[in-house]
Design a protein around this motif. Structure first.
Motif, PDB file in Angstrom:
ATOM      1  N   LEU A 105       0.823  -1.213   0.000  1.00 56.67           N
ATOM      2  CA  LEU A 105       0.000   0.000   0.000  1.00 56.67           C
ATOM      3  C   LEU A 105       0.859   1.265   0.000  1.00 56.67           C
ATOM      4  CD1 LEU A 105      -3.019  -0.773   2.367  1.00 56.67           C
ATOM      5  CD2 LEU A 105      -3.072  -0.351  -0.090  1.00 56.67           C
ATOM      6  N   ALA A 106       1.851   1.329   0.866  1.00 57.68           N
ATOM      7  CA  ALA A 106       2.692   2.535   0.953  1.00 57.68           C
ATOM      8  C   ALA A 106       3.442   2.776  -0.354  1.00 57.68           C
ATOM      9  CB  ALA A 106       3.674   2.415   2.115  1.00 57.68           C
ATOM     10  N   THR A 107       3.891   1.692  -0.978  1.00 59.99           N
ATOM     11  CA  THR A 107       4.606   1.822  -2.251  1.00 59.99           C
ATOM     12  C   THR A 107       3.674   2.356  -3.327  1.00 59.99           C
ATOM     13  OG1 THR A 107       5.985  -0.056  -1.605  1.00 59.99           O
ATOM     14  CG2 THR A 107       6.030   0.582  -3.924  1.00 59.99           C
ATOM     15  N   TRP A 108       2.470   1.802  -3.429  1.00 61.05           N
ATOM     16  CA  TRP A 108       1.521   2.277  -4.438  1.00 61.05           C
ATOM     17  C   TRP A 108       1.085   3.707  -4.163  1.00 61.05           C
ATOM     18  CZ3 TRP A 108       2.025   0.274  -8.783  1.00 61.05           C
ATOM     19  CH2 TRP A 108       2.109  -1.099  -9.007  1.00 61.05           C
ATOM     20  N   LYS A 109       0.936   4.077  -2.874  1.00 61.94           N
ATOM     21  CA  LYS A 109       0.551   5.454  -2.544  1.00 61.94           C
ATOM     22  C   LYS A 109       1.614   6.432  -3.052  1.00 61.94           C
ATOM     23  CE  LYS A 109      -2.529   4.998   1.473  1.00 61.94           C
ATOM     24  NZ  LYS A 109      -3.308   3.945   0.989  1.00 61.94           N
ATOM     25  N   LYS A 110       2.872   6.013  -2.981  1.00 62.55           N
ATOM     26  CA  LYS A 110       3.972   6.838  -3.486  1.00 62.55           C
ATOM     27  C   LYS A 110       3.840   7.041  -5.002  1.00 62.55           C
ATOM     28  CE  LYS A 110       8.627   5.778  -4.171  1.00 62.55           C
ATOM     29  NZ  LYS A 110       9.860   5.153  -3.778  1.00 62.55           N
ATOM     30  N   TYR A 111       3.383   6.015  -5.705  1.00 66.47           N
ATOM     31  CA  TYR A 111       3.231   6.076  -7.162  1.00 66.47           C
ATOM     32  C   TYR A 111       1.897   6.690  -7.608  1.00 66.47           C
ATOM     33  CZ  TYR A 111       7.354   3.263  -8.298  1.00 66.47           C
ATOM     34  OH  TYR A 111       8.639   2.820  -8.470  1.00 66.47           O
ATOM     35  N   LEU A 112       0.974   6.898  -6.679  1.00 69.65           N
ATOM     36  CA  LEU A 112      -0.371   7.343  -7.043  1.00 69.65           C
ATOM     37  C   LEU A 112      -0.400   8.586  -7.940  1.00 69.65           C
ATOM     38  CD1 LEU A 112      -3.402   6.826  -6.895  1.00 69.65           C
ATOM     39  CD2 LEU A 112      -3.441   8.102  -4.748  1.00 69.65           C
ATOM     40  N   PRO A 113       0.348   9.659  -7.646  1.00 63.78           N
ATOM     41  CA  PRO A 113       0.278  10.839  -8.533  1.00 63.78           C
ATOM     42  C   PRO A 113       0.657  10.521  -9.988  1.00 63.78           C
ATOM     43  CG  PRO A 113       1.363  11.395  -6.474  1.00 63.78           C
ATOM     44  CD  PRO A 113       1.196   9.901  -6.484  1.00 63.78           C
ATOM     45  N   ILE A 114       1.683   9.720 -10.187  1.00 61.14           N
ATOM     46  CA  ILE A 114       2.099   9.385 -11.556  1.00 61.14           C
ATOM     47  C   ILE A 114       1.107   8.430 -12.213  1.00 61.14           C
ATOM     48  CG2 ILE A 114       3.726   7.530 -10.963  1.00 61.14           C
ATOM     49  CD1 ILE A 114       5.178   9.572 -13.381  1.00 61.14           C
TER      50      ILE A 114
ATOM     51  N   LEU B  76      -2.664  -2.342  -5.188  1.00 60.13           N
ATOM     52  CA  LEU B  76      -2.802  -1.291  -6.192  1.00 60.13           C
ATOM     53  C   LEU B  76      -4.273  -0.896  -6.310  1.00 60.13           C
ATOM     54  CD1 LEU B  76      -1.978   0.604  -8.460  1.00 60.13           C
ATOM     55  CD2 LEU B  76      -2.030  -1.358 -10.019  1.00 60.13           C
ATOM     56  N   PHE B  77      -5.163  -1.875  -6.431  1.00 60.92           N
ATOM     57  CA  PHE B  77      -6.586  -1.553  -6.563  1.00 60.92           C
ATOM     58  C   PHE B  77      -7.092  -0.822  -5.319  1.00 60.92           C
ATOM     59  CE2 PHE B  77     -11.140  -2.559  -6.173  1.00 60.92           C
ATOM     60  CZ  PHE B  77     -11.576  -1.822  -7.263  1.00 60.92           C
ATOM     61  N   GLU B  78      -6.672  -1.263  -4.150  1.00 62.02           N
ATOM     62  CA  GLU B  78      -7.058  -0.611  -2.889  1.00 62.02           C
ATOM     63  C   GLU B  78      -6.648   0.867  -2.908  1.00 62.02           C
ATOM     64  OE1 GLU B  78      -9.079  -0.956   0.553  1.00 62.02           O
ATOM     65  OE2 GLU B  78      -8.645  -2.672  -0.705  1.00 62.02           O
ATOM     66  N   THR B  79      -5.441   1.133  -3.377  1.00 59.20           N
ATOM     67  CA  THR B  79      -4.927   2.505  -3.460  1.00 59.20           C
ATOM     68  C   THR B  79      -5.724   3.323  -4.469  1.00 59.20           C
ATOM     69  OG1 THR B  79      -2.702   1.709  -2.909  1.00 59.20           O
ATOM     70  CG2 THR B  79      -2.856   3.894  -3.903  1.00 59.20           C
ATOM     71  N   LEU B  80      -5.986   2.741  -5.632  1.00 57.13           N
ATOM     72  CA  LEU B  80      -6.700   3.460  -6.685  1.00 57.13           C
ATOM     73  C   LEU B  80      -8.131   3.804  -6.284  1.00 57.13           C
ATOM     74  CD1 LEU B  80      -5.509   1.503  -9.848  1.00 57.13           C
ATOM     75  CD2 LEU B  80      -4.735   3.758  -9.068  1.00 57.13           C
ATOM     76  N   LYS B  81      -8.829   2.839  -5.679  1.00 58.15           N
ATOM     77  CA  LYS B  81     -10.250   3.081  -5.370  1.00 58.15           C
ATOM     78  C   LYS B  81     -10.425   4.055  -4.203  1.00 58.15           C
ATOM     79  CE  LYS B  81     -11.409  -0.716  -2.301  1.00 58.15           C
ATOM     80  NZ  LYS B  81     -12.239  -1.848  -2.031  1.00 58.15           N
ATOM     81  N   SER B  82      -9.351   4.362  -3.485  1.00 57.73           N
ATOM     82  CA  SER B  82      -9.449   5.324  -2.381  1.00 57.73           C
ATOM     83  C   SER B  82      -9.205   6.761  -2.855  1.00 57.73           C
ATOM     84  CB  SER B  82      -8.455   4.961  -1.272  1.00 57.73           C
ATOM     85  OG  SER B  82      -7.128   5.165  -1.731  1.00 57.73           O
ATOM     86  N   ASP B  83      -8.913   6.928  -4.147  1.00 60.71           N
ATOM     87  CA  ASP B  83      -8.617   8.253  -4.692  1.00 60.71           C
ATOM     88  C   ASP B  83      -9.820   8.758  -5.493  1.00 60.71           C
ATOM     89  OD1 ASP B  83      -6.216  10.215  -5.344  1.00 60.71           O
ATOM     90  OD2 ASP B  83      -7.320   9.893  -7.211  1.00 60.71           O
TER      91      ASP B  83
END
Length: 113
Positions: free
Chosen positions: A7-16, A73-80
């Motif tokens: 999760l933390a790794t994907w959150k770091k990549y979220l803006p890109i 990744l999906f967890e990170t995406l759906k929270s945005d």
């Protein structure tokens, strides 16, 4: 079920990823991930970090239960909120292959299905 190591790794990549998701509306997108970011989060060994994630209207339609990397990744995406709005009326395929390139292909879902 394994803990949410990525999760933390994907959150770091979220803006890109958000930027590439927007661009994927007009053309397929590819960008290289840094493998050490994922290795430091959790060792996947021989199974690697490859996955394919297919999302239609904000819901996963393929089985990602065996891939913690894809689930997180999906967890990170759906929270945005921005990403959730991009998901509407679209089919989005996100994949990471052995070369550690994340690819995004977006198609609009026809109302006449």
């Amino acid at each position: 079920m394994e803990e949410r190591k990525y999760l933390a790794t994907w959150k770091k990549y979220l803006p890109i990823i958000r930027l590439h998701l927007k661009k994927s509306l007009t053309e397929d997108q590819n960008f290289k991930l840094n493998i050490t970011d994922f290795e430091s989060a959790g060792d996947r060994g021989k199974s690697g970090y490859t996955f394919s994630l297919t999302i239609e209207n904000g819901k996963v339609i393929n089985n990602i239960s065996s891939s913690g990397v894809a689930r997180d990744l999906f967890e990170t995406l759906k929270s945005d909120e921005v990403v959730k709005s991009i998901f509407q009326d679209k089919s989005i395929k996100i994949a990471v292959g052995k070369t550690f390139v994340l690819s995004i292909k977006t198609t609009h879902i026809s109302a006449y299905k």
